[in-house]
Structures are given as C-alpha cells and as structure tokens.
Scaffold this motif. Structure first.
Motif, PDB file in Angstrom:
ATOM      1  N   VAL A  43      29.274  32.430  51.826  1.00 50.52           N
ATOM      2  CA  VAL A  43      30.423  31.526  51.894  1.00 50.52           C
ATOM      3  C   VAL A  43      31.216  31.495  50.589  1.00 50.52           C
ATOM      4  N   TYR A  44      30.591  31.831  49.480  1.00 50.70           N
ATOM      5  CA  TYR A  44      31.256  31.742  48.175  1.00 50.70           C
ATOM      6  C   TYR A  44      32.090  32.972  47.821  1.00 50.70           C
ATOM      7  N   VAL A  45      31.942  34.076  48.558  1.00 49.48           N
ATOM      8  CA  VAL A  45      32.682  35.290  48.221  1.00 49.48           C
ATOM      9  C   VAL A  45      33.582  35.788  49.347  1.00 49.48           C
ATOM     10  N   GLN A  46      33.542  35.138  50.495  1.00 45.53           N
ATOM     11  CA  GLN A  46      34.334  35.628  51.620  1.00 45.53           C
ATOM     12  C   GLN A  46      35.806  35.290  51.475  1.00 45.53           C
ATOM     13  N   ARG A  47      36.620  36.093  52.140  1.00 46.39           N
ATOM     14  CA  ARG A  47      38.046  35.826  52.247  1.00 46.39           C
ATOM     15  C   ARG A  47      38.251  35.062  53.529  1.00 46.39           C
ATOM     16  N   PRO A  48      39.196  34.242  53.692  1.00 49.90           N
ATOM     17  CA  PRO A  48      39.967  33.543  52.670  1.00 49.90           C
ATOM     18  C   PRO A  48      39.202  32.314  52.207  1.00 49.90           C
ATOM     19  N   MET A  81      36.866  42.533  52.956  1.00 52.15           N
ATOM     20  CA  MET A  81      36.282  41.314  53.520  1.00 52.15           C
ATOM     21  C   MET A  81      35.790  40.326  52.474  1.00 52.15           C
ATOM     22  N   ILE A  82      35.550  40.788  51.254  1.00 52.66           N
ATOM     23  CA  ILE A  82      35.089  39.873  50.217  1.00 52.66           C
ATOM     24  C   ILE A  82      36.124  39.819  49.106  1.00 52.66           C
ATOM     25  N   ASP A  83      36.184  38.710  48.449  1.00 43.05           N
ATOM     26  CA  ASP A  83      37.138  38.496  47.363  1.00 43.05           C
ATOM     27  C   ASP A  83      36.425  38.836  46.055  1.00 43.05           C
ATOM     28  N   MET A  84      36.839  39.915  45.422  1.00 44.94           N
ATOM     29  CA  MET A  84      36.142  40.389  44.227  1.00 44.94           C
ATOM     30  C   MET A  84      36.254  39.397  43.066  1.00 44.94           C
ATOM     31  N   ASP A  85      37.342  38.655  42.986  1.00 47.13           N
ATOM     32  CA  ASP A  85      37.435  37.619  41.957  1.00 47.13           C
ATOM     33  C   ASP A  85      36.355  36.563  42.174  1.00 47.13           C
ATOM     34  N   VAL A  90      31.101  34.021  40.956  1.00 50.21           N
ATOM     35  CA  VAL A  90      29.744  33.643  41.356  1.00 50.21           C
ATOM     36  C   VAL A  90      28.715  34.226  40.400  1.00 50.21           C
ATOM     37  N   THR A  91      28.845  35.507  40.074  1.00 52.05           N
ATOM     38  CA  THR A  91      27.853  36.122  39.181  1.00 52.05           C
ATOM     39  C   THR A  91      27.888  35.484  37.799  1.00 52.05           C
ATOM     40  N   HIS A 100      33.285  42.945  31.250  1.00 50.20           N
ATOM     41  CA  HIS A 100      34.671  43.386  31.370  1.00 50.20           C
ATOM     42  C   HIS A 100      34.672  44.903  31.491  1.00 50.20           C
ATOM     43  N   GLY A 101      35.455  45.412  32.422  1.00 57.09           N
ATOM     44  CA  GLY A 101      35.540  46.844  32.632  1.00 57.09           C
ATOM     45  C   GLY A 101      34.552  47.380  33.651  1.00 57.09           C
ATOM     46  N   THR A 102      33.600  46.543  34.123  1.00 57.75           N
ATOM     47  CA  THR A 102      32.658  46.980  35.149  1.00 57.75           C
ATOM     48  C   THR A 102      33.428  47.270  36.424  1.00 57.75           C
ATOM     49  N   LYS A 103      33.088  48.379  37.067  1.00 53.90           N
ATOM     50  CA  LYS A 103      33.756  48.758  38.309  1.00 53.90           C
ATOM     51  C   LYS A 103      32.895  48.340  39.485  1.00 53.90           C
ATOM     52  N   CYS A 104      33.493  47.566  40.389  1.00 45.31           N
ATOM     53  CA  CYS A 104      32.858  47.151  41.643  1.00 45.31           C
ATOM     54  C   CYS A 104      33.735  47.670  42.765  1.00 45.31           C
TER      55      CYS A 104
END
Length: 110
Positions: A43-48, A81-85, A90-91, A100-104
């Motif tokens: 629930v914490y990473v889903q859009r919208p 489907m997930i909001d990367m921000d 969350v992490t 910073h600079g990590t690629k997901c």
C-alpha cells in the motif's frame, strides 16, 4: 479509486519485485519475506495515492530484505505500477536508504 483486483495485482507485483522472484537477465533471487511485503508494504508504494510513512511492520520486512538486489530486478511493466519515489521514501524511512545515483529499473535515485 482503483478496483480491489488492481490493488491485489499491484501488491503481488511489488512483492515479487522486492523478493527477487521476478527475475531479469536470469540472475538469482533476492532475500525477502514475500508474505510480509504483501501484507505490510504494498500500500505504501502503489500508484496512485499520497506518499505516507510506512508502518513499523513494513519497516521490519524492509529491513530483512535485500533492497539493492531488488532494484536490479524492476522491469518497465512493474515500474508502471509502483511509484519509485515512494519506494525511495519507504526504504529511507525504514533505515535502508538507497544511495543517490542507485538505479532501480530505469529510475535513478536523486
């Protein structure tokens, strides 16, 4: 508001990504608690929806998961489907910030 079925799909997709069961390039799996991620974190990473702080239960599961490994397994379809921000939020909130600079997937942590 999205139908319940889409929330389940989003939750399952997020769990598969973090647990490493959704593989990219034939790489191995990542450590994680599949049921815990589904129950506590989807629930914490889903859009919208708004960005909100995760629960203590979600953070416990995140702390047991290999988040950096999971970042390497996020596909473009999952990223829709997930909001990367929200994933970054969350992490970080849970004490496992992505550098910073990590690629997901195609997302680069600012």
């Amino acid at each position: 508001m999205a139908p319940i079925g889409s929330h389940v799909l989003i939750g399952l997709t997020m769990i598969l990504v973090i647990s490493g069961k959704l593989l990219v390039s034939g790489q191995g799996t990542c450590q994680g608690d599949i049921e815990g991620l589904m129950r506590e974190c989807a629930v914490y990473v889903q859009r919208p929806g708004p960005k909100v702080n995760p629960s203590a239960g979600c953070c416990r599961v995140v702390k047991r998961s290999d988040v950096h490994c999971a970042c390497g397994r996020i596909t473009p379809s999952v990223q829709k489907m997930i909001d990367m921000d929200k994933v970054v939020h969350v992490t970080a909130f849970c004490g496992k910030p992505l550098a910073h600079g990590t690629k997901c997937g195609s997302y680069v942590v600012p």
